[in-house]
Enzyme design. Sequence first.
Site, PDB file in Angstrom:
ATOM      1  N   ASP A  61      93.872  69.188  29.644  1.00 52.92           N
ATOM      2  CA  ASP A  61      93.800  68.303  28.473  1.00 52.92           C
ATOM      3  C   ASP A  61      95.214  67.816  28.181  1.00 52.92           C
ATOM      4  O   ASP A  61      96.188  68.351  28.712  1.00 52.92           O
ATOM      5  CB  ASP A  61      93.250  69.098  27.263  1.00 52.92           C
ATOM      6  N   SER A  62      95.323  66.846  27.297  1.00 56.77           N
ATOM      7  CA  SER A  62      96.641  66.378  26.865  1.00 56.77           C
ATOM      8  C   SER A  62      97.389  67.491  26.117  1.00 56.77           C
ATOM      9  O   SER A  62      98.598  67.466  26.024  1.00 56.77           O
ATOM     10  CB  SER A  62      96.478  65.185  25.933  1.00 56.77           C
ATOM     11  N   CYS A  69      89.376  66.353  28.402  1.00 54.55           N
ATOM     12  CA  CYS A  69      90.010  65.412  27.476  1.00 54.55           C
ATOM     13  C   CYS A  69      89.254  64.106  27.623  1.00 54.55           C
ATOM     14  O   CYS A  69      89.116  63.589  28.737  1.00 54.55           O
ATOM     15  CB  CYS A  69      91.473  65.237  27.880  1.00 54.55           C
ATOM     16  N   GLU A  83      95.316  69.434  14.646  1.00 53.69           N
ATOM     17  CA  GLU A  83      96.356  70.279  15.231  1.00 53.69           C
ATOM     18  C   GLU A  83      97.325  70.806  14.188  1.00 53.69           C
ATOM     19  O   GLU A  83      97.909  71.871  14.362  1.00 53.69           O
ATOM     20  CB  GLU A  83      97.110  69.515  16.309  1.00 53.69           C
ATOM     21  N   CYS A 108      86.216  63.317  21.444  1.00 50.93           N
ATOM     22  CA  CYS A 108      87.580  63.838  21.570  1.00 50.93           C
ATOM     23  C   CYS A 108      87.430  65.349  21.494  1.00 50.93           C
ATOM     24  O   CYS A 108      86.675  65.857  20.646  1.00 50.93           O
ATOM     25  CB  CYS A 108      88.456  63.320  20.439  1.00 50.93           C
ATOM     26  N   HIS A 165      89.217  67.583  20.412  1.00 46.91           N
ATOM     27  CA  HIS A 165      89.678  68.246  19.185  1.00 46.91           C
ATOM     28  C   HIS A 165      88.568  68.314  18.124  1.00 46.91           C
ATOM     29  O   HIS A 165      88.577  69.168  17.255  1.00 46.91           O
ATOM     30  CB  HIS A 165      90.825  67.470  18.532  1.00 46.91           C
TER      31      HIS A 165
HETATM   32  N1  DGL Z   1      92.030  65.810  23.428  1.00 49.98           N
HETATM   33  C1  DGL Z   1      92.190  64.386  23.530  1.00 49.98           C
HETATM   34  C2  DGL Z   1      90.823  63.740  23.812  1.00 49.98           C
HETATM   35  O1  DGL Z   1      89.820  64.399  23.993  1.00 49.98           O
HETATM   36  C3  DGL Z   1      92.767  63.728  22.302  1.00 49.98           C
HETATM   37  C4  DGL Z   1      94.175  64.032  21.923  1.00 49.98           C
HETATM   38  C5  DGL Z   1      95.221  63.075  22.453  1.00 49.98           C
HETATM   39  O2  DGL Z   1      95.306  61.925  21.987  1.00 49.98           O
HETATM   40  O3  DGL Z   1      95.955  63.496  23.322  1.00 49.98           O
HETATM   41  O4  DGL Z   1      90.749  62.536  23.863  1.00 49.98           O
END
Ligand code: DGL
Length: 270
Positions: A15-16, A78, A158, A190, A192
């Site tokens: 993931d990012s 992600c 976060e 997303c 998150h």
């Molecule tokens: N976890 C990323 C996603 O699912 C979002 C966070 C980011 O912008 O890096 O898109």
Amino acid sequence: MADRFDRKQPIGVFDSGIGGLTVAKAIATLLPEEELVYFGDTAHMPYGDKSPDSIRYYCLQIAKFLLEQNCKMIVIACNTASSVGYRVLLDFFKKSSLFVNVVDPLVDATVLRGFSKVGVIATKATVNSRVYGLKLSEKQPDLEVASLATPLLAPMIESGYFHDNISRAIINDYLSQPILQNIEALLLACTHYPLIHKDIDEFYQHKVHILDSTDVTAAAVQKKLADHNLLNDKRRNPHRFYVSDYTQSFEETTRIFYQEEIHLEHCAIW
Ligand code: DGL
């Protein structure tokens, strides 16, 4: 070829940052005998504000790292990386590993329900890619899809703002946008966002279905491994969690995403 892999090899998950731990947790729960190697690109997060070229470059470098860790499968945990980078990963590495992204399982789970209008909330890069709209209408042409970029949500989560007045105010503002009126389901596109599932459910007073990519992706991982006869029968090593930039605060935040304490290791791949 992927079929020549050994079932004992680990699954790479990336993931990012640390949001993808929600997907890693779902995989670890469904498939406790699988060994995970997680990579969070905390040096470059958020991906949602980056250009497609940068996101694709990051995806390729991370996949190289996970292949060096001998992963039989790479899970793009992600939505942003899945929307923008999945194709290029297949182009470069489909002979070296199996790939699962988080978009297709969520799209499949959505079209199964036969809704007539759904909303999608995601990062700017995911919304700009138009991947959800395209994939959903390919499978269900009469489905109306309303996508809204909600860039404040990932940093808000976060920073620990959820189930409180600040998160409620931001969520209310986004979900009250006219584009999302009359939806029957909202896709949390997303990794998150599962953390604010409850707040969103409260906003809609439980009248809108809320779907996210955690359990459906874990099920897709299970199916693909089973199809290739690569399900592990016994885990021999602990999971490993790497980040490209380490801070104490990331380590502390992992608990909210993974629901248990984990140790992050710094890995300088850049
Ligand atoms: N976890 C990323 C996603 O699912 C979002 C966070 C980011 O912008 O890096 O898109």
